[in-house]
Scaffold this motif. Structure first.
Motif, PDB file in Angstrom:
ATOM      1  N   ALA A 359     -11.815   5.201  -0.641  1.00  0.00           N
ATOM      2  CA  ALA A 359     -12.911   4.244  -0.806  1.00  0.00           C
ATOM      3  C   ALA A 359     -13.154   3.546   0.523  1.00  0.00           C
ATOM      4  CB  ALA A 359     -12.598   3.215  -1.894  1.00  0.00           C
ATOM      5  N   ALA A 360     -14.389   3.084   0.716  1.00  0.00           N
ATOM      6  CA  ALA A 360     -14.739   2.355   1.938  1.00  0.00           C
ATOM      7  C   ALA A 360     -15.591   1.156   1.577  1.00  0.00           C
ATOM      8  CB  ALA A 360     -15.483   3.262   2.915  1.00  0.00           C
ATOM      9  N   ALA A 361     -15.432   0.087   2.336  1.00  0.00           N
ATOM     10  CA  ALA A 361     -16.208  -1.137   2.128  1.00  0.00           C
ATOM     11  C   ALA A 361     -16.827  -1.564   3.447  1.00  0.00           C
ATOM     12  CB  ALA A 361     -15.323  -2.257   1.577  1.00  0.00           C
ATOM     13  N   TYR A 434     -13.722  -1.616   6.199  1.00  0.00           N
ATOM     14  CA  TYR A 434     -12.435  -0.937   6.178  1.00  0.00           C
ATOM     15  C   TYR A 434     -12.484   0.256   5.230  1.00  0.00           C
ATOM     16  CZ  TYR A 434     -12.080  -4.190   2.226  1.00  0.00           C
ATOM     17  OH  TYR A 434     -12.326  -4.909   1.092  1.00  0.00           O
ATOM     18  N   LEU A 435     -11.480   1.110   5.376  1.00  0.00           N
ATOM     19  CA  LEU A 435     -11.402   2.365   4.644  1.00  0.00           C
ATOM     20  C   LEU A 435      -9.985   2.511   4.120  1.00  0.00           C
ATOM     21  CD1 LEU A 435     -12.725   5.351   4.209  1.00  0.00           C
ATOM     22  CD2 LEU A 435     -11.518   5.900   6.302  1.00  0.00           C
ATOM     23  N   ALA A 436      -9.816   2.932   2.856  1.00  0.00           N
ATOM     24  CA  ALA A 436      -8.487   3.155   2.288  1.00  0.00           C
ATOM     25  C   ALA A 436      -8.450   4.538   1.653  1.00  0.00           C
ATOM     26  CB  ALA A 436      -8.156   2.090   1.248  1.00  0.00           C
ATOM     27  N   PHE A 437      -7.327   5.231   1.799  1.00  0.00           N
ATOM     28  CA  PHE A 437      -7.206   6.552   1.185  1.00  0.00           C
ATOM     29  C   PHE A 437      -5.785   6.790   0.709  1.00  0.00           C
ATOM     30  CE2 PHE A 437      -6.000   7.234   5.557  1.00  0.00           C
ATOM     31  CZ  PHE A 437      -5.020   8.221   5.511  1.00  0.00           C
ATOM     32  N   GLU A 438      -5.667   7.654  -0.290  1.00  0.00           N
ATOM     33  CA  GLU A 438      -4.367   8.072  -0.796  1.00  0.00           C
ATOM     34  C   GLU A 438      -4.112   9.493  -0.328  1.00  0.00           C
ATOM     35  OE1 GLU A 438      -1.868   8.448  -4.996  1.00  0.00           O
ATOM     36  OE2 GLU A 438      -4.045   8.189  -5.033  1.00  0.00           O
ATOM     37  N   PRO A 439      -3.114   9.699   0.543  1.00  0.00           N
ATOM     38  CA  PRO A 439      -2.883  11.036   1.090  1.00  0.00           C
ATOM     39  C   PRO A 439      -2.296  11.985   0.059  1.00  0.00           C
ATOM     40  CG  PRO A 439      -1.168   9.539   1.807  1.00  0.00           C
ATOM     41  CD  PRO A 439      -2.169   8.706   1.058  1.00  0.00           C
ATOM     42  N   GLY A 440      -2.500  13.280   0.304  1.00  0.00           N
ATOM     43  CA  GLY A 440      -1.901  14.313  -0.528  1.00  0.00           C
ATOM     44  C   GLY A 440      -0.643  14.851   0.116  1.00  0.00           C
ATOM     45  N   ASP A 441      -0.489  16.180   0.102  1.00  0.00           N
ATOM     46  CA  ASP A 441       0.759  16.776   0.565  1.00  0.00           C
ATOM     47  C   ASP A 441       0.654  17.409   1.946  1.00  0.00           C
ATOM     48  OD1 ASP A 441       0.369  19.620  -1.727  1.00  0.00           O
ATOM     49  OD2 ASP A 441      -0.891  18.837  -0.115  1.00  0.00           O
TER      50      ASP A 441
END
Length: 661
Positions: A359-361, A434-441
């Motif tokens: 997501a980004a805001a 700002y930008l937030a992310f959930e990383p994978g593998d």
């Protein structure tokens, strides 16, 4: 009962050590089913965007996390910031420091002095090393001070004194190893018997670079490192180093954080032990031994875990494929120029890159960062987009929310435990959001690099979108101007002699330009200019020559500034310019451009006189927008400039008679 939310504060996920620290904390959080948020704020003074990166620390509050783990007391900068009234209402976030002695909070410290001294002594007693070079990190870094002290004390006990020229101050990165080797070779200090690197990143970089130059380890020289990062045991020449057991540190930190969150007291310091691992870089293991990980302090060979070698090769191929995917991703993304085109393209690639959520805001108004002014987290932001793997977010994109009350609106992400990594969105001195992310593998450094570039792409798209909006606005203004011109029936806004704006045009369009620039979050300058010595030109060569001087200066100003800047003649030899997007640092370049253009005109046309101009310049911003007041201030600065020139007799040589044969 709400899940516990743990934060960790690191500079980045670029170095192997930081990756190991983050992975250790992440693994411990998963076992306890905690949410984890990583705040990446950059390294202090490591780049010109330090404040923009550290802006993300404004989210370290009770609304977002219950406890914070900082990797170093240097990253505890959030305590130094002046808090807004909203922040003052929140209780401070409890925190503890990982792997370093700290004064402001409880800390976990690994007792490394004795094992590190044993590692260095081993190089002398076992391998006969007498000539040592040392590569450190920055001198002000606490790790540099403590580790270097152990090195020098241990060598001194063996009767070895290291000349200061053999101690290279670098950085705790692979580049530090490259830079140090160049320095040692250039100064005739290489090869040495042993090079002590104060961390493994330096050691790996040093070995890689030495190999490209034809030097072999340990045949030509030996290396020892510090930290026992993952690559220390998987590089071609595995590194003899000191293990601080990062995984154990991570478990201990999360356990202590759990006690803090439960309201229990914890000791001011928790001590852990370190162990020495002897490998190929010191000569203890044969270079062709691919089964032994290291030799311990008791002289026993410790093998790699089962299948570890095979897994390493598989990782290399996977990494090459991941890099290929990244390249494809950026090739596609660079074709997207606006926010409307970038967002769909990003979302389409997230499954391929194994991104679980993102997501980004964007803040309602971008924030201008200065070195002498603290910033506050705005109360209004727009959710630019949200994405969740295998789920549809319930939050509405482009909706307005208050970031002081949480990173994103309720419903942006599904309610499950997760790890989020947060980046600032900034360009130059402006912070957009700002930008937030959930990383994978995929490997974490790939994600770190990917989202740094994604942030740049979003910034570029925002700027492009704003520029298109300005162009549309200007196009609308032009059409309105054309209609107004037909209604004004002959009232002119243009100076007849120079074809620039006249006084009426300057006051009309200049004020509109300032208002529009401020509305779009930009700044700029207002110039009041006056030609030097024009009266002497008129008196000596006539008014035709004076008109030529004025029209020529008008052309020079038009060439110096941009099409979107407002340039006008106020009358006589006075000019006004309203220019957006420039700061004080750019003013000398403007002066240089005008002088160069005037010299070129004189050299080309060979007139009987030279032309020059003086100006006063004042900045405009959201607090200073009144054009007439700005002109008055610029006029005062112009007057001061004229006095300075007069005192230096700057105009006495303005009239240059033609040479006589």
């Amino acid at each position: 009962m709400a899940r516990k939310r743990l934060g960790i504060q690191l500079s980045s996920l670029v170095s192997d050590y930081n990756i190991d620290v983050f992975t250790a904390v992440e693994n411990a959080c998963r076992k306890k089913h905690y949410d984890l948020i990583l705040f990446e704020g950059g390294i202090e003074n490591d780049n010109p965007s330090e404040k923009q990166q550290q802006f993300i620390y404004k989210h370290i509050n009770r609304n977002n996390i219950d406890c914070l783990i900082v990797s170093s007391e240097r990253f505890n900068a959030i305590e130094k910031a002046v808090k807004s009234p909203e922040e003052q209402k929140l209780a401070p976030v409890p925190r503890l420091c990982l792997t370093e002695t700290a004064e402001l909070m409880p800390f976990i410290r690994c007792d490394t002095d004795a094992p590190y001294a044993a590692l260095i002594s081993h190089m002398i007693e076992k391998h006969g090393c007498r000539k040592f070079n040392i590569i450190t990190g920055p001198k002000r870094h606490i790790d540099t001070t403590s580790r270097l002290s152990v090195c020098l004390d241990t060598l001194a006990r063996h009767g070895i004194k290291v000349d200061v020229t053999r101690i290279f101050e670098g950085s705790y990165t692979e580049e530090g190893g490259y830079d140090a080797l160049d320095y040692f070779i250039a100064n005739g200090l290489f090869p040495a018997d042993c090079i002590i690197c104060l961390n493994d990143d330096i050691a790996v970089g040093l070995e890689d670079y030495a190999k490209t130059l034809g030097f072999k380890v340990p045949e030509h020289f030996r290396i020892i490192g510090f930290n026992d990062t993952s690559r220390a045991s998987f590089s071609y020449v595995t590194m003899s180093t000191l293990s601080i057991h990062t995984e154990e540190h991570g478990r201990a930190a999360v356990t202590l954080a759990e006690q803090i969150m439960e309201g229990k007291g914890i000791p001011p310091q928790t001590k852990l032990s370190a162990t020495v691992k002897y490998r190929k870089s010191c000569g203890c293991l044969d270079i062709h031994d691919h089964e032994t990980d290291y030799i311990n302090a008791e002289g026993q060979k410790v093998p790699f875990p089962a299948m570890e070698d095979r897994y390493e090769k598989a990782e290399i191929y996977t990494l090459a494929h991941d890099i290929f995917l990244m390249q494809r991703f950026f090739d596609n993304l660079t074709a997207s120029l606006t926010v409307q085109t970038v967002v769909p393209e990003l979302k389409s690639w997230f499954p391929t890159l194994h991104i679980r959520a993102c997501a980004a805001a964007l803040f309602e108004r971008r924030i201008f960062i200065t070195s002498d002014k603290d910033f506050e987290l705005p109360s209004r932001a727009e959710l630019l987009f949200c994405y969740e793997e295998h789920a549809r977010p319930t939050a509405k994109e482009f909706s307005i929310f208050n970031p002081q009350q949480g990173l994103f609106p309720q419903g942006t992400f599904a309610d499950r435990e997760r790890t989020l990594i947060v980046h600032s969105l900034y360009y130059d001195n402006f912070i957009y959001g700002y930008l937030a992310f959930e990383p994978g593998d995929l490997p974490k450094p790939l994600y770190d690099t990917t989202f740094s570039m994604v942030a740049n792409m979003i910034n570029s798209a925002v700027m492009c979108t704003e520029r298109l909006a300005v162009e549309r606005h200007q196009s609308t203004m032009l059409r309105q101007l054309q209609k107004s011109n037909s209604r004004l029936s002959g009232i002119s806004l243009t100076d007849e002699l120079t074809k620039l704006y006249n006084r009426r045009g300057v006051l009309n369009f200049g004020q509109q330009t300032i208002d529009l620039a401020v509305e779009m979050g930009n700044r700029g300058h207002v110039f009041y200019a006056d030609m030097d010595g024009l009266k002497k030109v008129n008196d000596t060569f006539g008014h035709d020559a004076g008109d030529l001087a004025i029209t020529t200066m008008g052309k020079i100003l038009r060439k110096t500034f941009r099409n979107q800047d407002v340039i006008g003649r106020m009358g006589g030899d006075e000019f006004v310019i309203i220019a957006t997007g420039i700061d004080n640092a750019f003013l000398p370049r403007i002066r240089e451009r005008i002088d160069v253009a005037a010299d070129q005109w004189y050299a080309t046309t060979k007139p009987d006189f030279r032309i020059n101009i003086s100006f006063g310049a004042v900045p405009f911003d959201e607090e200073h927008t009144d054009l007439e007041k700005l002109l008055a201030e610029a006029d005062k600065l112009l007057y001061e400039e004229k006095l300075k020139k007069h005192s230096r007799s700057a105009t006495k040589d303005l009239l240059t008679p033609p040479a006589r044969g």
